[in-house]
Design a protein around this motif. Structure first.
Motif, PDB file in Angstrom:
ATOM      1  N   ALA A 185       0.822  -1.212   0.000  1.00 15.44           N
ATOM      2  CA  ALA A 185       0.000   0.000   0.000  1.00 15.44           C
ATOM      3  C   ALA A 185       0.854   1.258   0.000  1.00 15.44           C
ATOM      4  O   ALA A 185       0.394   2.330  -0.417  1.00 15.44           O
ATOM      5  N   THR A 189      -2.108   1.139   6.794  1.00 13.54           N
ATOM      6  CA  THR A 189      -3.504   1.039   6.368  1.00 13.54           C
ATOM      7  C   THR A 189      -4.442   1.135   7.558  1.00 13.54           C
ATOM      8  O   THR A 189      -4.293   0.403   8.545  1.00 13.54           O
ATOM      9  N   ARG A 213      -3.461  13.838   7.579  1.00 14.24           N
ATOM     10  CA  ARG A 213      -2.784  14.134   6.314  1.00 14.24           C
ATOM     11  C   ARG A 213      -2.250  15.561   6.329  1.00 14.24           C
ATOM     12  O   ARG A 213      -1.110  15.813   5.903  1.00 14.24           O
ATOM     13  N   ASP A 218       1.418   9.977   6.846  1.00 10.98           N
ATOM     14  CA  ASP A 218       1.130   9.190   5.650  1.00 10.98           C
ATOM     15  C   ASP A 218       0.289   7.985   6.056  1.00 10.98           C
ATOM     16  O   ASP A 218       0.675   7.219   6.950  1.00 10.98           O
ATOM     17  N   ARG A 220      -3.181   5.202   4.511  1.00 14.10           N
ATOM     18  CA  ARG A 220      -4.177   4.833   3.512  1.00 14.10           C
ATOM     19  C   ARG A 220      -5.435   4.404   4.257  1.00 14.10           C
ATOM     20  O   ARG A 220      -5.364   3.583   5.193  1.00 14.10           O
ATOM     21  N   ARG A 222      -9.060   2.618   4.094  1.00 17.31           N
ATOM     22  CA  ARG A 222      -9.836   1.661   3.307  1.00 17.31           C
ATOM     23  C   ARG A 222     -11.231   1.556   3.907  1.00 17.31           C
ATOM     24  O   ARG A 222     -11.387   1.180   5.070  1.00 17.31           O
ATOM     25  N   ILE A 245      -6.064   9.001  -1.054  1.00 17.30           N
ATOM     26  CA  ILE A 245      -5.636   8.036  -0.027  1.00 17.30           C
ATOM     27  C   ILE A 245      -6.796   7.235   0.546  1.00 17.30           C
ATOM     28  O   ILE A 245      -6.615   6.431   1.454  1.00 17.30           O
ATOM     29  N   THR A 247      -9.943   4.586  -0.325  1.00 14.37           N
ATOM     30  CA  THR A 247     -10.586   3.689  -1.280  1.00 14.37           C
ATOM     31  C   THR A 247     -11.916   3.219  -0.706  1.00 14.37           C
ATOM     32  O   THR A 247     -12.029   2.960   0.496  1.00 14.37           O
TER      33      THR A 247
END
Length: 394
Positions: A185, A189, A213, A218, A220, A222, A245, A247
């Motif tokens: 990724a 995450t 952010r 940093d 991600r 989900r 960033i 999904t």
């Protein structure tokens, strides 16, 4: 020994516990399914093949008679969401019943003054408070709510849960898997899963991600699930400038959702007080995630021990959630420590096999005039926990 568990429909939240009962007493266990599953839940993958121990009372008059007979003849009856007439003769005979219940007043005590509900609560709980009826509490707040009902089930509420399937992992392999997923990724995450409806407050994790952010972290994010709020959440991520960033995935079958948890570093549970239990907390702890959970969820006070098995943020507070996420994003050792201790807690204590054994032991103790032999975990006493237990300063 014979145990009959009455509930509305058989699903993945109950199967593991039912399988555990069946493993212990074989054909002495029956699950009575009293209605077909709603189409929208079946569409979410909640449907299960029926094992031999499931009796669908609604399918025939013969099955209905069998179910009614089991309500009276079984050594122990566990009563979930099902018609009360199945246990009326049993309660009248002062035979032991375990009510399997979330908190009844999650919308507030005002519910007790709605005439229809007042009649229901008096019939179900107040009039039976001194009989052989006990509560398997699927919420840390259930004991508090029942006490408001003129002291219903005082000292008779026991810690319980919804028990999804417990998955056994090699802990080192599990964290290697998470590390590989993180490298793929390109960042840590953060996972959120569930129905995208207002009470789940998924907007909080998106807002927290935007704050982090902006601070230079940093990550991600989900988001797994669907619902009436999904378009609003997608628009929120875009408006906050973090679409790159975040999904969004649709609904996944339960087993697929568990796989996402096994890959994730951090799991966030954001629901408000309308969330009765919060099975995803259970599942994420089992998957070795560093869990950050809302203080208002029914599972949180019992399963998420701050600094030991996860972190707790003050419900509805974007700032509190952000504060709890910040150290987890930069400290791999902290994430691993929390995740490992969470996994061990679920493997040793909060799992279907332990729960089924303890239900039987509690029944035996009560039958002999005693009380629970357990001081922690399932079937230990559920003490009074108020809505503001976590404190406004957190």
């Amino acid at each position: 020994m014979t145990i009959t568990f009455f509930s509305n429909y058989f699903n993945h939240h109950q199967r593991a516990l039912c399988d555990a009962f069946y493993a212990l007493i074989g054909d002495g266990f029956t699950f009575v399914e009293t209605m077909p599953m709603e189409e929208f839940r079946a569409g979410m993958g909640w449907g299960e093949d029926r094992p031999s121990y499931v009796l669908a009372s609604y399918e025939s008059g013969e099955n209905e008679k069998k179910a009614a007979a089991l309500g009276l003849s079984s050594d122990l009856v566990i009563m979930g969401t099902a018609p009360e007439y199945y246990i009326e003769p049993r309660i009248s005979g002062n035979r032991i019943v375990f009510r399997y219940s979330e908190r009844p007043l999650k919308e507030g005590f005002i519910k007790f003054f709605i005439p229809r509900l007042t009649k229901k609560y008096i019939h179900l709980h107040v009039r039976n408070r001194n009989r052989n009826v006990y509560v398997l509490a699927a919420s840390a707040f259930a004991s508090y709510d029942f006490r408001k009902m003129f002291g219903s089930y005082s000292g008779k509420c026991y810690k319980f849960a919804y028990f999804p399937k417990h998955i056994s992992y090699d802990i080192n392999e599990l964290f290697d898997r998470k590390k590989k997923a993180e490298e793929e990724a390109g960042a840590v995450t953060v996972l959120w899963e569930g129905r995208m409806i207002r009470l789940k407050r998924a907007d909080l994790v998106i807002k927290a991600a935007a704050r982090l952010r902006a601070e230079g972290y940093d990550l991600r994010l989900r988001m797994v699930g669907d619902g009436e709020e999904k378009d609003n959440l997608i628009a929120l991520a875009k408006r906050l400038g973090i679409s790159d960033i975040v999904t969004f995935e649709g609904f996944l079958k339960p087993d697929e959702a568990r796989e996402r948890m096994a890959d994730a570093d951090i799991y966030v549970m954001t629901s408000n007080k309308l969330e009765g239990w919060g099975s995803v907390i259970y599942e994420a702890l089992n998957a070795g995630c560093a869990v950050v959970a809302s203080s208002a969820c029914g599972a949180t006070p019992w399963l998420v021990k701050p600094g030991r098995t996860g972190e707790v943020f003050r419900s509805e507070s974007e700032r509190s959630l952000t504060d709890k996420l910040r150290p987890l994003l930069t400290d791999d050792g902290l994430r691993r420590t929390l995740g490992a201790q969470a996994y061990e807690q679920m493997a040793a204590l909060w799992n279907p096999s332990v729960a089924a054994e303890r239900v039987i032991k509690l029944y035996e103790a009560l039958s002999e005039g005693g009380d629970t032999p357990y001081t922690d975990g399932p079937l230990s006493k559920a003490q009074i926990i108020k809505n503001n237990w976590y404190g406004r300063q957190s």
